[in-house]
Motif scaffolding. Structure first.
Motif, PDB file in Angstrom:
ATOM      1  N   ARG A 114       0.832  -1.209   0.000  1.00  9.50           N
ATOM      2  CA  ARG A 114       0.000   0.000   0.000  1.00  9.50           C
ATOM      3  C   ARG A 114       0.863   1.253   0.000  1.00  9.50           C
ATOM      4  NH1 ARG A 114      -5.715   0.101  -0.235  1.00  9.50           N
ATOM      5  NH2 ARG A 114      -6.371  -2.015   0.085  1.00  9.50           N
ATOM      6  N   ARG A 115       1.910   1.239   0.819  1.00  5.49           N
ATOM      7  CA  ARG A 115       2.803   2.402   0.882  1.00  5.49           C
ATOM      8  C   ARG A 115       3.491   2.618  -0.465  1.00  5.49           C
ATOM      9  NH1 ARG A 115       5.312   0.645   4.842  1.00  5.49           N
ATOM     10  NH2 ARG A 115       3.828   1.352   6.377  1.00  5.49           N
ATOM     11  N   ARG A 116       3.935   1.519  -1.090  1.00  4.05           N
ATOM     12  CA  ARG A 116       4.590   1.614  -2.391  1.00  4.05           C
ATOM     13  C   ARG A 116       3.636   2.202  -3.430  1.00  4.05           C
ATOM     14  NH1 ARG A 116       4.731  -0.454  -7.100  1.00  4.05           N
ATOM     15  NH2 ARG A 116       3.121  -1.970  -6.674  1.00  4.05           N
ATOM     16  N   ARG A 117       2.390   1.756  -3.427  1.00  6.88           N
ATOM     17  CA  ARG A 117       1.408   2.286  -4.378  1.00  6.88           C
ATOM     18  C   ARG A 117       1.150   3.773  -4.146  1.00  6.88           C
ATOM     19  NH1 ARG A 117      -3.333  -2.290  -4.502  1.00  6.88           N
ATOM     20  NH2 ARG A 117      -2.043  -4.002  -5.256  1.00  6.88           N
ATOM     21  N   GLY A 118       0.982   4.155  -2.885  1.00  4.75           N
ATOM     22  CA  GLY A 118       0.751   5.558  -2.573  1.00  4.75           C
ATOM     23  C   GLY A 118       1.920   6.441  -2.979  1.00  4.75           C
ATOM     24  N   GLU A 119       3.131   5.974  -2.704  1.00  8.37           N
ATOM     25  CA  GLU A 119       4.324   6.742  -3.068  1.00  8.37           C
ATOM     26  C   GLU A 119       4.478   6.829  -4.580  1.00  8.37           C
ATOM     27  OE1 GLU A 119       7.442   4.790  -0.929  1.00  8.37           O
ATOM     28  OE2 GLU A 119       6.866   5.703   0.971  1.00  8.37           O
ATOM     29  N   HIS A 120       4.104   5.771  -5.281  1.00  5.21           N
ATOM     30  CA  HIS A 120       4.181   5.771  -6.751  1.00  5.21           C
ATOM     31  C   HIS A 120       3.225   6.815  -7.330  1.00  5.21           C
ATOM     32  CE1 HIS A 120       4.872   4.135 -10.743  1.00  5.21           C
ATOM     33  NE2 HIS A 120       3.562   4.157 -10.922  1.00  5.21           N
ATOM     34  N   LEU A 127       2.131   9.518  -5.776  1.00  8.46           N
ATOM     35  CA  LEU A 127       2.666  10.838  -5.448  1.00  8.46           C
ATOM     36  C   LEU A 127       3.853  11.196  -6.339  1.00  8.46           C
ATOM     37  CD1 LEU A 127       2.484  10.812  -1.551  1.00  8.46           C
ATOM     38  CD2 LEU A 127       1.006  12.045  -3.153  1.00  8.46           C
ATOM     39  N   ALA A 128       4.696  10.220  -6.633  1.00  6.63           N
ATOM     40  CA  ALA A 128       5.843  10.480  -7.512  1.00  6.63           C
ATOM     41  C   ALA A 128       5.356  10.914  -8.895  1.00  6.63           C
ATOM     42  CB  ALA A 128       6.727   9.241  -7.617  1.00  6.63           C
ATOM     43  N   GLY A 129       4.274  10.316  -9.354  1.00  9.69           N
ATOM     44  CA  GLY A 129       3.699  10.705 -10.642  1.00  9.69           C
ATOM     45  C   GLY A 129       3.186  12.137 -10.639  1.00  9.69           C
ATOM     46  N   LEU A 130       2.844  12.628  -9.447  1.00 10.35           N
ATOM     47  CA  LEU A 130       2.384  14.011  -9.308  1.00 10.35           C
ATOM     48  C   LEU A 130       3.539  14.974  -9.032  1.00 10.35           C
ATOM     49  CD1 LEU A 130      -0.756  13.389  -7.072  1.00 10.35           C
ATOM     50  CD2 LEU A 130      -0.728  13.914  -9.517  1.00 10.35           C
ATOM     51  N   GLY A 131       4.744  14.430  -8.904  1.00 12.18           N
ATOM     52  CA  GLY A 131       5.904  15.274  -8.633  1.00 12.18           C
ATOM     53  C   GLY A 131       6.094  15.593  -7.164  1.00 12.18           C
ATOM     54  N   VAL A 132       5.455  14.821  -6.276  1.00  6.53           N
ATOM     55  CA  VAL A 132       5.567  15.039  -4.830  1.00  6.53           C
ATOM     56  C   VAL A 132       6.622  14.093  -4.281  1.00  6.53           C
ATOM     57  CG1 VAL A 132       4.349  14.888  -2.628  1.00  6.53           C
ATOM     58  CG2 VAL A 132       3.142  15.696  -4.673  1.00  6.53           C
ATOM     59  N   ARG A 133       7.527  14.611  -3.497  1.00  8.58           N
ATOM     60  CA  ARG A 133       8.566  13.796  -2.880  1.00  8.58           C
ATOM     61  C   ARG A 133       8.284  13.692  -1.389  1.00  8.58           C
ATOM     62  NH1 ARG A 133      13.633  16.615  -2.660  1.00  8.58           N
ATOM     63  NH2 ARG A 133      13.831  16.213  -0.470  1.00  8.58           N
ATOM     64  N   LEU A 134       8.217  12.464  -0.875  1.00 12.43           N
ATOM     65  CA  LEU A 134       7.945  12.251   0.543  1.00 12.43           C
ATOM     66  C   LEU A 134       9.196  12.457   1.367  1.00 12.43           C
ATOM     67  CD1 LEU A 134       5.684   9.079   0.583  1.00 12.43           C
ATOM     68  CD2 LEU A 134       5.023  11.449   0.940  1.00 12.43           C
ATOM     69  N   VAL A 135       9.018  12.984   2.548  1.00  7.14           N
ATOM     70  CA  VAL A 135      10.097  13.133   3.512  1.00  7.14           C
ATOM     71  C   VAL A 135       9.759  12.216   4.677  1.00  7.14           C
ATOM     72  CG1 VAL A 135      11.287  14.716   5.065  1.00  7.14           C
ATOM     73  CG2 VAL A 135      10.484  15.511   2.835  1.00  7.14           C
ATOM     74  N   ARG A 136      10.631  11.293   4.969  1.00  7.10           N
ATOM     75  CA  ARG A 136      10.371  10.334   6.047  1.00  7.10           C
ATOM     76  C   ARG A 136      10.917  10.862   7.365  1.00  7.10           C
ATOM     77  NH1 ARG A 136       8.243   5.877   3.899  1.00  7.10           N
ATOM     78  NH2 ARG A 136       8.924   5.230   1.848  1.00  7.10           N
ATOM     79  N   GLY A 137      10.347  10.353   8.438  1.00  8.34           N
ATOM     80  CA  GLY A 137      10.812  10.732   9.764  1.00  8.34           C
ATOM     81  C   GLY A 137       9.924  11.805  10.361  1.00  8.34           C
ATOM     82  N   ARG A 138      10.331  12.257  11.496  1.00  2.00           N
ATOM     83  CA  ARG A 138       9.570  13.278  12.210  1.00  2.00           C
ATOM     84  C   ARG A 138       9.897  14.665  11.665  1.00  2.00           C
ATOM     85  NH1 ARG A 138       9.690  11.553  18.529  1.00  2.00           N
ATOM     86  NH2 ARG A 138       8.728   9.542  18.220  1.00  2.00           N
ATOM     87  N   PRO A 139       8.920  15.561  11.749  1.00  2.00           N
ATOM     88  CA  PRO A 139       9.221  16.934  11.343  1.00  2.00           C
ATOM     89  C   PRO A 139      10.213  17.570  12.319  1.00  2.00           C
ATOM     90  CG  PRO A 139       6.996  16.761  12.236  1.00  2.00           C
ATOM     91  CD  PRO A 139       7.561  15.372  12.188  1.00  2.00           C
ATOM     92  N   PRO A 140      10.954  18.543  11.852  1.00  2.00           N
ATOM     93  CA  PRO A 140      11.927  19.191  12.754  1.00  2.00           C
ATOM     94  C   PRO A 140      11.205  19.880  13.917  1.00  2.00           C
ATOM     95  CG  PRO A 140      11.810  20.327  10.642  1.00  2.00           C
ATOM     96  CD  PRO A 140      10.950  19.117  10.540  1.00  2.00           C
ATOM     97  N   ALA A 141      11.857  19.914  15.056  1.00  2.00           N
ATOM     98  CA  ALA A 141      11.278  20.566  16.232  1.00  2.00           C
ATOM     99  C   ALA A 141      11.213  22.068  16.007  1.00  2.00           C
ATOM    100  CB  ALA A 141      12.115  20.245  17.458  1.00  2.00           C
ATOM    101  N   ARG A 142      10.166  22.649  16.478  1.00  2.00           N
ATOM    102  CA  ARG A 142      10.021  24.112  16.359  1.00  2.00           C
ATOM    103  C   ARG A 142      10.721  24.790  17.523  1.00  2.00           C
ATOM    104  NH1 ARG A 142       3.741  25.156  14.717  1.00  2.00           N
ATOM    105  NH2 ARG A 142       3.805  24.025  12.767  1.00  2.00           N
ATOM    106  N   PRO A 143      11.492  25.817  17.220  1.00  2.00           N
ATOM    107  CA  PRO A 143      12.140  26.557  18.327  1.00  2.00           C
ATOM    108  C   PRO A 143      11.093  27.309  19.129  1.00  2.00           C
ATOM    109  CG  PRO A 143      12.642  27.582  16.210  1.00  2.00           C
ATOM    110  CD  PRO A 143      11.854  26.337  15.928  1.00  2.00           C
ATOM    111  N   CYS A 144      11.299  27.392  20.419  1.00  2.00           N
ATOM    112  CA  CYS A 144      10.346  28.105  21.289  1.00  2.00           C
ATOM    113  C   CYS A 144      10.558  29.569  21.286  1.00  2.00           C
ATOM    114  CB  CYS A 144      10.447  27.574  22.720  1.00  2.00           C
ATOM    115  SG  CYS A 144       9.925  25.867  22.827  1.00  2.00           S
TER     116      CYS A 144
END
Length: 64
Positions: free
Chosen positions: A39-45, A47-64
């Motif tokens: 399922r993940r492979r299909r979803g990423e495929h 998105l790739a066709g739409l020109g969207v690149r996935l970023v894996r992992g957690r988003p960067p922490a926001r500074p306070c």
């Protein structure tokens, strides 16, 4: 827009399958994880066709 919706559906299904795999017996867990990867492979495929690149992992922490 429809392709984006399909990709989101595949990626959400992958998350659900991964969660279910955590509570399953080892044989079923293996099957659920395999389906989640597909399922993940299909979803990423899509998105790739739409020109969207996935970023894996957690988003960067926001500074306070």
């Amino acid at each position: 827009m429809e392709a984006l919706r399909r990709a989101a559906t595949h990626l959400a299904a992958a998350q659900l399958l991964e969660r279910r795999a955590q509570a399953a017996n080892p044989v079923l867990a293996g099957l659920l994880r395999e389906r989640a990867r597909e399922r993940r492979r299909r979803g990423e495929h899509i998105l790739a066709g739409l020109g969207v690149r996935l970023v894996r992992g957690r988003p960067p922490a926001r500074p306070c």
